[in-house]
Design a protein around this motif. Structure first.
Motif, PDB file in Angstrom:
ATOM      1  N   GLU A   4      31.827  32.617  49.946  1.00  0.00           N
ATOM      2  CA  GLU A   4      31.194  31.739  48.964  1.00  0.00           C
ATOM      3  C   GLU A   4      32.163  30.655  48.493  1.00  0.00           C
ATOM      4  O   GLU A   4      31.799  29.483  48.356  1.00  0.00           O
ATOM      5  CB  GLU A   4      30.754  32.595  47.772  1.00  0.00           C
ATOM      6  CG  GLU A   4      29.611  32.001  46.978  1.00  0.00           C
ATOM      7  CD  GLU A   4      29.234  32.941  45.851  1.00  0.00           C
ATOM      8  OE1 GLU A   4      28.966  32.448  44.756  1.00  0.00           O
ATOM      9  OE2 GLU A   4      29.244  34.177  46.071  1.00  0.00           O
ATOM     10  N   ALA A   5      33.403  31.073  48.264  1.00  0.00           N
ATOM     11  CA  ALA A   5      34.429  30.129  47.809  1.00  0.00           C
ATOM     12  C   ALA A   5      34.655  29.044  48.854  1.00  0.00           C
ATOM     13  O   ALA A   5      34.729  27.849  48.536  1.00  0.00           O
ATOM     14  CB  ALA A   5      35.731  30.871  47.528  1.00  0.00           C
ATOM     15  N   VAL A   6      34.733  29.454  50.121  1.00  0.00           N
ATOM     16  CA  VAL A   6      34.922  28.487  51.199  1.00  0.00           C
ATOM     17  C   VAL A   6      33.746  27.520  51.230  1.00  0.00           C
ATOM     18  O   VAL A   6      33.908  26.309  51.425  1.00  0.00           O
ATOM     19  CB  VAL A   6      35.061  29.211  52.561  1.00  0.00           C
ATOM     20  CG1 VAL A   6      35.245  28.200  53.678  1.00  0.00           C
ATOM     21  CG2 VAL A   6      36.234  30.178  52.524  1.00  0.00           C
ATOM     22  N   HIS A   7      32.555  28.087  50.992  1.00  0.00           N
ATOM     23  CA  HIS A   7      31.354  27.258  50.990  1.00  0.00           C
ATOM     24  C   HIS A   7      31.439  26.198  49.892  1.00  0.00           C
ATOM     25  O   HIS A   7      31.101  25.034  50.120  1.00  0.00           O
ATOM     26  CB  HIS A   7      30.126  28.154  50.791  1.00  0.00           C
ATOM     27  CG  HIS A   7      28.836  27.412  50.844  1.00  0.00           C
ATOM     28  ND1 HIS A   7      28.320  26.902  52.017  1.00  0.00           N
ATOM     29  CD2 HIS A   7      27.977  27.061  49.861  1.00  0.00           C
ATOM     30  CE1 HIS A   7      27.192  26.271  51.747  1.00  0.00           C
ATOM     31  NE2 HIS A   7      26.963  26.355  50.449  1.00  0.00           N
TER      32      HIS A   7
ATOM     33  N   ALA B 130      40.285  27.156  49.451  1.00  0.00           N
ATOM     34  CA  ALA B 130      39.482  28.101  48.667  1.00  0.00           C
ATOM     35  C   ALA B 130      40.353  29.226  48.119  1.00  0.00           C
ATOM     36  O   ALA B 130      40.231  29.620  46.960  1.00  0.00           O
ATOM     37  CB  ALA B 130      38.358  28.673  49.537  1.00  0.00           C
ATOM     38  N   GLU B 131      41.250  29.703  48.942  1.00  0.00           N
ATOM     39  CA  GLU B 131      42.126  30.788  48.499  1.00  0.00           C
ATOM     40  C   GLU B 131      43.051  30.323  47.375  1.00  0.00           C
ATOM     41  O   GLU B 131      43.211  31.009  46.359  1.00  0.00           O
ATOM     42  CB  GLU B 131      42.944  31.309  49.676  1.00  0.00           C
ATOM     43  CG  GLU B 131      43.986  32.318  49.252  1.00  0.00           C
ATOM     44  CD  GLU B 131      44.273  33.350  50.322  1.00  0.00           C
ATOM     45  OE1 GLU B 131      43.885  33.109  51.474  1.00  0.00           O
ATOM     46  OE2 GLU B 131      44.872  34.377  49.978  1.00  0.00           O
ATOM     47  N   ALA B 132      43.648  29.138  47.559  1.00  0.00           N
ATOM     48  CA  ALA B 132      44.545  28.600  46.529  1.00  0.00           C
ATOM     49  C   ALA B 132      43.800  28.424  45.215  1.00  0.00           C
ATOM     50  O   ALA B 132      44.317  28.720  44.137  1.00  0.00           O
ATOM     51  CB  ALA B 132      45.126  27.268  46.994  1.00  0.00           C
ATOM     52  N   MET B 133      42.523  27.963  45.305  1.00  0.00           N
ATOM     53  CA  MET B 133      41.767  27.708  44.082  1.00  0.00           C
ATOM     54  C   MET B 133      41.255  28.990  43.462  1.00  0.00           C
ATOM     55  O   MET B 133      41.070  29.070  42.249  1.00  0.00           O
ATOM     56  CB  MET B 133      40.628  26.730  44.373  1.00  0.00           C
ATOM     57  CG  MET B 133      41.160  25.333  44.644  1.00  0.00           C
ATOM     58  SD  MET B 133      39.901  24.140  45.093  1.00  0.00           S
ATOM     59  CE  MET B 133      38.914  24.088  43.616  1.00  0.00           C
ATOM     60  N   THR B 134      41.021  30.011  44.297  1.00  0.00           N
ATOM     61  CA  THR B 134      40.588  31.287  43.754  1.00  0.00           C
ATOM     62  C   THR B 134      41.734  31.951  42.983  1.00  0.00           C
ATOM     63  O   THR B 134      41.551  32.413  41.859  1.00  0.00           O
ATOM     64  CB  THR B 134      40.124  32.224  44.886  1.00  0.00           C
ATOM     65  OG1 THR B 134      39.160  31.530  45.672  1.00  0.00           O
ATOM     66  CG2 THR B 134      39.504  33.488  44.329  1.00  0.00           C
ATOM     67  N   THR B 136      44.231  30.667  41.561  1.00  0.00           N
ATOM     68  CA  THR B 136      44.604  29.962  40.332  1.00  0.00           C
ATOM     69  C   THR B 136      43.413  29.818  39.386  1.00  0.00           C
ATOM     70  O   THR B 136      43.529  29.170  38.344  1.00  0.00           O
ATOM     71  CB  THR B 136      45.142  28.558  40.655  1.00  0.00           C
ATOM     72  OG1 THR B 136      44.206  27.920  41.538  1.00  0.00           O
ATOM     73  CG2 THR B 136      46.492  28.617  41.328  1.00  0.00           C
ATOM     74  N   ASP B 137      42.264  30.361  39.799  1.00  0.00           N
ATOM     75  CA  ASP B 137      41.063  30.368  38.974  1.00  0.00           C
ATOM     76  C   ASP B 137      40.581  28.957  38.625  1.00  0.00           C
ATOM     77  O   ASP B 137      40.280  28.662  37.472  1.00  0.00           O
ATOM     78  CB  ASP B 137      41.324  31.178  37.691  1.00  0.00           C
ATOM     79  CG  ASP B 137      40.016  31.538  36.992  1.00  0.00           C
ATOM     80  OD1 ASP B 137      38.965  31.509  37.670  1.00  0.00           O
ATOM     81  OD2 ASP B 137      40.042  31.815  35.785  1.00  0.00           O
ATOM     82  N   VAL B 138      40.557  28.069  39.602  1.00  0.00           N
ATOM     83  CA  VAL B 138      40.047  26.729  39.342  1.00  0.00           C
ATOM     84  C   VAL B 138      38.837  26.401  40.231  1.00  0.00           C
ATOM     85  O   VAL B 138      38.378  25.267  40.277  1.00  0.00           O
ATOM     86  CB  VAL B 138      41.134  25.635  39.535  1.00  0.00           C
ATOM     87  CG1 VAL B 138      42.203  25.765  38.474  1.00  0.00           C
ATOM     88  CG2 VAL B 138      41.741  25.680  40.925  1.00  0.00           C
ATOM     89  N   LEU B 139      38.326  27.431  40.918  1.00  0.00           N
ATOM     90  CA  LEU B 139      37.204  27.200  41.828  1.00  0.00           C
ATOM     91  C   LEU B 139      35.961  26.707  41.081  1.00  0.00           C
ATOM     92  O   LEU B 139      35.228  25.857  41.566  1.00  0.00           O
ATOM     93  CB  LEU B 139      36.893  28.496  42.582  1.00  0.00           C
ATOM     94  CG  LEU B 139      35.998  28.356  43.802  1.00  0.00           C
ATOM     95  CD1 LEU B 139      36.696  27.545  44.876  1.00  0.00           C
ATOM     96  CD2 LEU B 139      35.616  29.725  44.340  1.00  0.00           C
ATOM     97  N   SER B 140      35.770  27.234  39.859  1.00  0.00           N
ATOM     98  CA  SER B 140      34.562  26.867  39.105  1.00  0.00           C
ATOM     99  C   SER B 140      34.594  25.416  38.652  1.00  0.00           C
ATOM    100  O   SER B 140      33.566  24.871  38.250  1.00  0.00           O
ATOM    101  CB  SER B 140      34.407  27.792  37.905  1.00  0.00           C
ATOM    102  OG  SER B 140      35.571  27.719  37.117  1.00  0.00           O
TER     103      SER B 140
END
Lengths: 345, 301
Positions: A4-7, B130-134, B136-140
């Motif tokens: 989902e994150a990649v998406h 995506a991994e870097a942003m996850t 660091t909790d900035v994906l949202s």
């Protein structure tokens, strides 16, 4: 990390690209429309539909003569000059991270002008020779700027200040040359200094086209580095960019684009300065927005030339008069805003 | 680290006989140091002691006039800069971003050393971002322009950009300086997470000694461009060293939360008579928590 994150990431990237693409397509259509209109108007008006037909190989011989022989070189020169100025401005402003850093605000075009006026006034040259002098002037000015701004690398701030200083020197040289000149010669030089597309022929188009063929691939290669350079020198180093090499390469490309454009049509003011900010606003792009800037440069020159040619009845103005009227208020707005937010741009 | 696992990281960073400075002014004259692999190293010292200079030299932003910085045993100046960027990431003190850039776009630019002109963006790049942003909790906030973010969020985004480089070593120059206390701890906790999850080697410059003791495995105390003391927090942060490095008289007591050394500045206008004479445990804890909350940050003096 989830799929989902990649998406989410892929989605965000695609949204940015889509917006840019839409803006590019719309602008390209508008530029082509203006191009066709400028080919259709003149002493003898031709319906736009016939212009389009002629461009694609149809049309009768009379229309073909008027469109392809008489009007096309001028319109193409305008198109290419505008594109070159837009691209050059986009590169300069992104390198310096400052909207004031366009080749017509810092010294590059002033240097070109001083050399061109020297060629016209003192050496009595015309045509291609003047263009050659303009290119030499722009490149030499940029070189002096770069050397003076160098202290363990070139900082954007120093480059702009030194550029403005050198611009002032070049302008005073130009003024001095003009005061020494005979009135008719000075008149001729002044028209050149305003920036004009009058009487442009295929030789102008050819030199511009060659420049584009050579520089566009180089530019396409350097844009990626420009996007990193925008993050500031330290971050760019951290990301593995050879900052000085990249910046020098980009400055060379930007100077050559501005130089060739100025050589072809004189220093058409403010196009390189206003096109990129508008482009960035339209695409909402934090990047250099190169293609959009190029198209907007072509649009500004094309539209300004239409106005200059046809909006004032019998009087035909040089295109630089119109771009100046559009660009100067934007410069004032920018300075006022910079003062208010204290950002210096 | 609580459970001392064998570090999986192989990269090593060291300086040997380093002399470096700006223009003609040499700040560091002859400095040798080994950065412990897989640990958090904190460089501390008074203003202008050369701690940022050392960090910049380690990150190859400054070219040494003598000596070398060694990355994996090789002179960092000899390794192509793009290759360095795949092993060592950097967060400058006050990074600048183009106006209007979104979080995802900025983090994505961290992929620069991993992509080529020919090999354009691919799925693995999206995954790294995506991994870097996850983590660091900035994906949202992926679509938000970073100018609109709070200082703490923005700092996390910059860290995410450095993480997207996927380097084993991460250098940060005063990452908490412009943040309020909550955001300072948020960023420092994040760095510990990043260190623990993948045994990343982290080097950072900090002003706050108590935070340095709390979050650093290894401390380097600098004065006048030289290392005064080096080792774990309780070896380095003693009353003598702080007096020497900062010229400030302090008491060092155990941090009531973590047990690491905690610095309580004495200052000129404080004397034992001014404070409550009863040194009850409650009063000590109160004073300690005040210091831990940054009320008495040495850097403010």
């Amino acid at each position: 990390m989830t799929a989902e994150a990649v998406h989410v990431i892929a989605q965000a990237r695609r949204a940015r690209q889509t917006r840019s693409l839409v803006v590019i397509v719309v602008l390209a259509v508008v530029v082509f429309a203006i191009f066709c209109v400028s080919l259709s108007l003149g002493d003898f008006n031709i319906p736009v539909i016939d212009v389009v037909k002629t461009l694609f190989g149809g049309g009768d011989r009379a229309t073909e003569f008027i469109v392809n022989r008489l009007r096309l070189p001028r319109a193409l020169t305008g198109l290419l000059v505008g594109t070159a100025l837009g691209l050059s401005g986009a590169i300069f402003q992104s390198i310096a991270r400052n909207p004031l850093a366009s080749p017509d605000i810092i010294g590059v075009t002033y240097g070109a002008s001083a050399f061109a006026v020297f060629a016209i006034v003192t050496l009595g040259l015309t045509g291609v020779a003047v263009s050659a002098f303009a290119i030499v002037g722009a490149v030499l000015t940029a070189f002096i700027m770069y050397v003076l701004a160098w202290r363990h690398g070139v900082s954007s701030y120093r480059l702009i200040l030194i550029g403005i200083g050198i611009g002032a020197i070049a302008t005073s040289i130009t003024s001095y040359l003009l005061t020494k000149a005979r009135v008719e010669i000075a008149q001729q030089a002044l028209i050149w200094l305003t920036g004009s597309l009058n009487g442009r022929d295929w030789s102008n188009v050819r030199s511009l086209a060659i420049t584009f063929v050579v520089l566009l691939p180089v530019m396409a290669f350097l844009v990626r580095q420009l996007r990193i350079l925008q993050l500031g020198d330290e971050t760019a180093y951290g990301l593995g960019l050879r900052v000085e090499v990249a910046r020098l390469g980009l400055i060379v490309v930007a100077v050559l684009l501005a130089a060739v454009a100025t050589a072809a049509a004189g220093p058409i003011g403010f196009v390189a300065f206003v096109a990129p900010p508008i482009a960035r606003r339209l695409t909402r792009s934090p990047g250099p927005a190169m293609i959009t800037s190029g198209l907007l440069g072509a649009l500004v020159v094309g539209l300004s030339d239409l106005v200059a040619q046809h909006a004032f009845g019998e009087t035909q103005l040089p295109v630089g008069v119109v771009t100046g009227v559009v660009g100067a208020p934007y410069l004032m707005f920018l300075l006022a805003r910079a003062n208010r937010v204290g950002s210096g741009g | 680290m609580e459970n001392p696992v064998e570090p999986v990281t192989q990269h090593s960073l060291a300086a040997d006989g380093l002399a470096v400075g700006y223009d003609q002014r040499e700040i560091i004259h002859d400095l040798s140091v080994r950065i412990p692999t897989g640990k958090i190293t904190v460089i501390v010292g008074a203003n202008a002691c050369g701690k940022s200079t050392l960090l910049k030299a380690l990150a190859r932003l400054l070219k040494p006039s003598r000596g070398t910085v060694l990355l994996d045993g090789k002179s960092i100046q000899q390794i192509p800069t793009r290759e360095v960027a795949t092993k060592l990431g950097l967060l400058p003190q006050s990074p600048t971003a183009p106006e209007g850039i979104t979080v995802a776009d900025l983090v994505g630019r961290g992929r620069y050393p991993r992509t080529r002109w020919i090999r354009q963006w691919s799925r693995s790049d999206d995954e790294a971002v995506a991994e870097a942003m996850t983590s660091t909790d900035v994906l949202s906030i992926a679509d938000r322009p970073i100018d609109e973010l709070s200082g703490g969020q923005r700092q996390r985004v910059w860290i995410a950009m450095a993480l997207a480089q996927e380097t084993d070593i991460l250098l940060l120059d005063e990452p908490t300086t412009f943040l309020d206390l909550t955001h300072q701890f948020e960023v420092l906790d994040l760095l510990v997470d990043l260190n623990r999850s993948e045994d990343r080697t982290i080097v950072l410059v900090l002003h706050d000694l108590n935070q340095a003791c709390r979050f650093g495995d290894h401390l380097i105390a600098m004065k006048d461009g030289a290392i005064v003391a080096e080792g774990n927090p309780s070896q380095v942060i003693t009353e003598d060293v702080v007096q020497d490095v900062f010229g400030l008289a302090v008491k060092v007591v155990p941090d009531p939360v973590a047990g690491t050394p905690m610095v309580v500045p004495i200052g000129r206008h404080t004397s034992a008579q001014d404070t409550p004479t009863r040194t009850s445990p409650v009063a000590a804890a109160l004073a300690a928590s005040a210091a831990a909350n940054g009320v008495c940050r040495p850097s403010d003096r």
